[in-house]
Design a protein around this motif. Structure first.
Motif, PDB file in Angstrom:
ATOM      1  N   HIS A 168       6.777  -2.736  -5.247  1.00 21.00           N
ATOM      2  CA  HIS A 168       6.657  -3.605  -4.070  1.00 21.00           C
ATOM      3  C   HIS A 168       7.473  -4.849  -4.227  1.00 21.00           C
ATOM      4  O   HIS A 168       8.023  -5.173  -5.188  1.00 21.00           O
ATOM      5  CB  HIS A 168       5.202  -3.944  -3.778  1.00 21.00           C
ATOM      6  CG  HIS A 168       4.557  -4.837  -4.767  1.00 21.00           C
ATOM      7  ND1 HIS A 168       4.081  -4.356  -5.951  1.00 21.00           N
ATOM      8  CD2 HIS A 168       4.307  -6.162  -4.778  1.00 21.00           C
ATOM      9  CE1 HIS A 168       3.557  -5.352  -6.645  1.00 21.00           C
ATOM     10  NE2 HIS A 168       3.690  -6.458  -5.950  1.00 21.00           N
ATOM     11  N   PHE A 206       0.836  -1.202   0.000  1.00 19.11           N
ATOM     12  CA  PHE A 206       0.000   0.000   0.000  1.00 19.11           C
ATOM     13  C   PHE A 206       0.870   1.251   0.000  1.00 19.11           C
ATOM     14  O   PHE A 206       0.665   2.177  -0.790  1.00 19.11           O
ATOM     15  CB  PHE A 206      -0.931   0.001   1.211  1.00 19.11           C
ATOM     16  CG  PHE A 206      -1.809   1.212   1.284  1.00 19.11           C
ATOM     17  CD1 PHE A 206      -3.005   1.249   0.581  1.00 19.11           C
ATOM     18  CD2 PHE A 206      -1.439   2.311   2.024  1.00 19.11           C
ATOM     19  CE1 PHE A 206      -3.824   2.369   0.630  1.00 19.11           C
ATOM     20  CE2 PHE A 206      -2.245   3.445   2.074  1.00 19.11           C
ATOM     21  CZ  PHE A 206      -3.441   3.469   1.377  1.00 19.11           C
ATOM     22  N   TYR A 207       1.847   1.275   0.883  1.00 20.93           N
ATOM     23  CA  TYR A 207       2.744   2.424   1.044  1.00 20.93           C
ATOM     24  C   TYR A 207       3.515   2.685  -0.260  1.00 20.93           C
ATOM     25  O   TYR A 207       3.621   3.819  -0.725  1.00 20.93           O
ATOM     26  CB  TYR A 207       3.707   2.126   2.186  1.00 20.93           C
ATOM     27  CG  TYR A 207       4.314   3.310   2.902  1.00 20.93           C
ATOM     28  CD1 TYR A 207       4.512   4.537   2.283  1.00 20.93           C
ATOM     29  CD2 TYR A 207       4.726   3.173   4.214  1.00 20.93           C
ATOM     30  CE1 TYR A 207       5.097   5.591   2.963  1.00 20.93           C
ATOM     31  CE2 TYR A 207       5.304   4.229   4.908  1.00 20.93           C
ATOM     32  CZ  TYR A 207       5.492   5.436   4.276  1.00 20.93           C
ATOM     33  OH  TYR A 207       6.075   6.477   4.952  1.00 20.93           O
TER      34      TYR A 207
END
Length: 175
Positions: A175, A132-133
């Protein structure tokens, strides 16, 4: 019936157009650039409310982007430390289960399985937070604004210098 529906739709369109004309200019002034730019005119970062209106909000926004980017490395470091603690240190049950005969050993070993499952869930939560980050930071980068892009890079470098140097090789991906 068709005509009244059409007239109602035309009225609604006209009414919403009138409403937009009376709204404050700030409410509708975000621009989305799809080409690289240094312009900060009508720049919004991720949210409509994160709007760069002047030099002060530009500087504060760039500092926030630096902090967010550095914070990502902090989260990655926390996740790495958690995984090392869960995977790298044998639990008491794993050490003693081979020493205990019969059902006592099996019961203690079953406690180790529960801990491993909880560890796996914890690592999955950390992974989800990181994904998410990282995508949030990607959205910042995708403003295609040079100032924001540089701030992401500076924050990432600062975060890596503080929290990332002790970890395994890092890949540069979302990611």
């Amino acid at each position: 019936m068709e005509r009244s529906t059409h007239d109602h739709h035309a009225h609604m369109t006209h009414a919403s157009t009138d409403h937009n004309m009376h709204a404050s200019p700030e409410a509708y002034s975000c621009r989305m650039n799809m080409l690289f730019t240094w312009s900060t005119k009508d720049l919004c970062l991720v949210f409509h409310g994160w709007h760069v209106r002047n030099t002060t909000t530009l500087i504060l926004s760039l500092l926030a982007v630096i902090a967010l980017s550095a914070g990502y490395e902090f989260v990655r470091d926390l996740a790495r430390r958690y995984a090392t603690r869960v995977d790298g240190v044998p639990s008491i049950s794993e050490e003693t289960s081979s020493l205990l005969p019969g059902r006592a050993g099996a019961a203690v070993a079953a406690g180790g399985v529960g801990r491993r499952r909880n560890g796996r869930i914890g690592k999955a939560v950390f992974y989800g937070v990181q994904v998410f980050y990282s995508f949030f930071i990607m959205l910042l980068f995708m403003t295609y604004n040079g100032w924001v892009m540089i701030s992401v890079a500076v924050g990432s470098a600062i975060g890596y210098a503080i929290w990332g140097g002790s970890g395994a090789a890092r890949s540069v991906t979302c990611h």
